[in-house]
Design a protein around this motif. Structure first.
Motif, short mmCIF file in Angstrom:
data_model
loop_
_atom_site.label_atom_id
_atom_site.label_comp_id
_atom_site.label_asym_id
_atom_site.label_seq_id
_atom_site.Cartn_x
_atom_site.Cartn_y
_atom_site.Cartn_z
N LEU A 13 85.67 36.42 81.57
CA LEU A 13 86.97 37.07 81.78
C LEU A 13 88.09 36.05 81.66
O LEU A 13 87.87 34.85 81.78
N LEU B 160 81.32 36.71 84.90
CA LEU B 160 82.71 36.46 85.34
C LEU B 160 83.38 35.41 84.45
O LEU B 160 84.58 35.48 84.19
N ASN C 248 92.05 34.87 82.98
CA ASN C 248 92.52 34.26 84.21
C ASN C 248 92.14 35.09 85.46
O ASN C 248 92.70 36.15 85.70
N LEU C 249 91.21 34.58 86.24
CA LEU C 249 90.73 35.35 87.40
C LEU C 249 91.83 35.55 88.44
O LEU C 249 91.79 36.51 89.21
N GLU C 250 92.81 34.64 88.45
CA GLU C 250 93.89 34.78 89.45
C GLU C 250 94.72 36.04 89.23
O GLU C 250 95.39 36.52 90.14
N ILE D 45 93.53 38.92 88.52
CA ILE D 45 92.76 40.12 88.85
C ILE D 45 93.00 40.47 90.31
O ILE D 45 92.52 39.78 91.22
N LEU E 284 81.62 38.49 93.85
CA LEU E 284 82.95 38.65 93.25
C LEU E 284 84.02 38.20 94.24
O LEU E 284 85.00 37.55 93.87
N THR F 186 89.86 45.34 91.96
CA THR F 186 88.54 45.45 91.33
C THR F 186 87.76 46.59 91.97
O THR F 186 87.85 46.81 93.19
N CYS G 41 77.95 35.31 87.97
CA CYS G 41 78.94 34.24 87.69
C CYS G 41 79.10 34.03 86.18
O CYS G 41 80.21 33.81 85.70
N HIS H 213 85.01 34.65 94.18
CA HIS H 213 85.73 34.14 93.01
C HIS H 213 87.09 34.80 92.80
O HIS H 213 87.92 34.27 92.06
N LEU H 214 87.27 35.98 93.39
CA LEU H 214 88.52 36.72 93.18
C LEU H 214 89.26 36.81 94.52
O LEU H 214 88.63 37.02 95.56
N LEU I 273 89.80 45.29 86.99
CA LEU I 273 88.41 44.99 86.64
C LEU I 273 87.49 46.07 87.19
O LEU I 273 87.60 46.46 88.37
#
Ligand code: SAM
Length: 253
Positions: free
Chosen positions: A37, A34, A39-41, A43, A60, A46, A31, A63-64, A113
Motif C-alpha cells: 500500500l 500492507l 503511505n500508511l499514515e 489511511i 493492522l 479501515t 505485513c 501499523h495504522l 482501506l
C-alpha cells in the motif's frame, strides 16, 4: 453431567473461538500485503471484513494509526477482538461489530482501506469486490485473500470439496481480471506459503478437535465434524501445490 449435543455451527464456533486464527494466514503475510500500500499514515478509516477474532485486525492496528472496524457474523469472535483491543490499549480506535459482509453498515465512500482475510469466498469474490467498492474512497485500497488455483491442473476432488463448501476456485489470472473489471487498479498478488495453513491453522485446530472428541464422546455430529476437518487437512497435504489462499491487492479507480 453430559454435555448438550452441539450443532455444526456450535462446533465451528467452539473449535475456532480460542484459536489465534480462524483460517490460513500469518502476521508475516499480513505485513507483506500492507507493504504494497502507499503511505500508511494517510489511511484513517479501515474495515476488516470477516475478521473472525481479529488476528489480522490487531496486526493492522500496530501499523495504522487510524480507526479500524472489524466485522464478522459471529458475536463470539467479535467479543474476543474487542477484549484484545481493550487489553492492548487500542479499544478507542479498534472495534469489532457483528454484521454481514454482503450488507455493510458503512457510509458510502468513507473507507481508505478494506481488508479481508479468508472470508470473501463466503459471498463470492466478484460479488464482494463489487459491493465493497462503493464504501471505498477514490484511491482507497483493497487487500483480500481468496482460495485460488495455483496450477493449470485442477483435481476434481478439490473442485468438489470447495464447491460443497459453497465457494468455487478460480485461477489468479481470472481473479485479477475480475478485480480490474470491478473498477480497481491491480497492485499485486501472492500466494500464502504452506506454513500459513499447517503451522498457523491446521496444527492448533487439530489440538482442539482432539479435545472435542473427548468432551462429546460417541456424538455422531462431533465425529462427522472432526472427520470433515481432518479430510480438509488430508486434501491439502496431497493436493496443496494446486491451490491456496492468494492475497489480491488493488486500489479503487
Ligand atoms: N479473518 C480471520 C482469519 O483470517 O483468521 C477469519 C477467517 S475465517 C476463515 C472466515 C470468517 O468469515 C469467519 O470468522 C466467519 O464468521 C466470517 N464470515 C463468513 N461469512 C460471513 C458473512 N456473510 N458476513 C460476515 N462474516 C462472515
Amino acid at each position: 453431567m453430559e454435555n448438550k449435543q452441539p450443532s455444526i455451527i456450535d462446533l465451528l464456533i467452539e473449535t475456532h473461538v480460542g484459536l489465534e486464527r480462524q483460517g490460513p494466514g500469518s502476521t508475516e503475510t499480513t505485513c507483506k500485503a500492507l507493504g504494497f500500500l502507499g503511505n500508511l499514515e494517510q489511511i484513517s478509516n479501515t474495515a476488516d471484513l470477516g475478521c473472525g477474532s481479529g488476528p489480522q485486525t490487531m496486526e493492522l492496528a500496530r501499523h495504522l494509526s487510524g480507526s479500524i472496524v472489524g466485522l464478522d457474523m459471529f458475536s463470539d469472535f467479535i467479543g474476543v477482538l474487542n477484549e484484545n483491543a481493550d487489553k492492548q490499549g487500542v479499544g478507542d480506535r479498534v472495534r469489532g461489530i457483528v454484521g454481514s459482509m454482503d450488507d455493510l453498515p458503512f457510509e458510502e465512500e468513507s473507507l481508505d482501506l478494506i481488508w479481508s482475510e479468508g472470508a470473501i469466498d463466503n459471498i463470492g469474490f466478484e460479488k464482494g469486490l463489487a459491493h465493497w467498492r462503493g464504501f471505498l474512497k477514490k484511491g482507497g485500497y483493497l487487500a483480500v485473500t481468496c482460495p485460488s488455483w495455483l496450477t493449470a491442473e485442477h483435481p476434481a476432488v478439490i473442485e468438489g470439496f470447495w464447491s460443497d463448501a459453497g465457494s468455487g476456485l478460480d485461477s489468479v489470472e481470472h481473479n485479477v481480471a475480475i478485480l480490474q473489471a470491478c473498477g480497481y487498479r491491480f497492485i499485486a498478488s501472492f500466494a500464502l506459503p504452506e506454513y500459513c495453513w499447517t503451522e498457523k491453522y491446521f496444527v492448533p485446530r487439530e489440538a482442539v478437535l482432539e479435545e472435542l472428541l473427548k468432551k462429546y464422546p460417541d456424538d455422531e455430529t462431533v465425529e462427522a465434524f472432526v472427520a470433515e476437518n481432518r479430510y480438509e487437512v488430508d486434501l491439502y497435504s496431497k493436493y496443496g501445490q494446486h491451490y491456496g489462499y492468494v492475497f489480491y491487492i488493488g486500489q479503487k479507480l
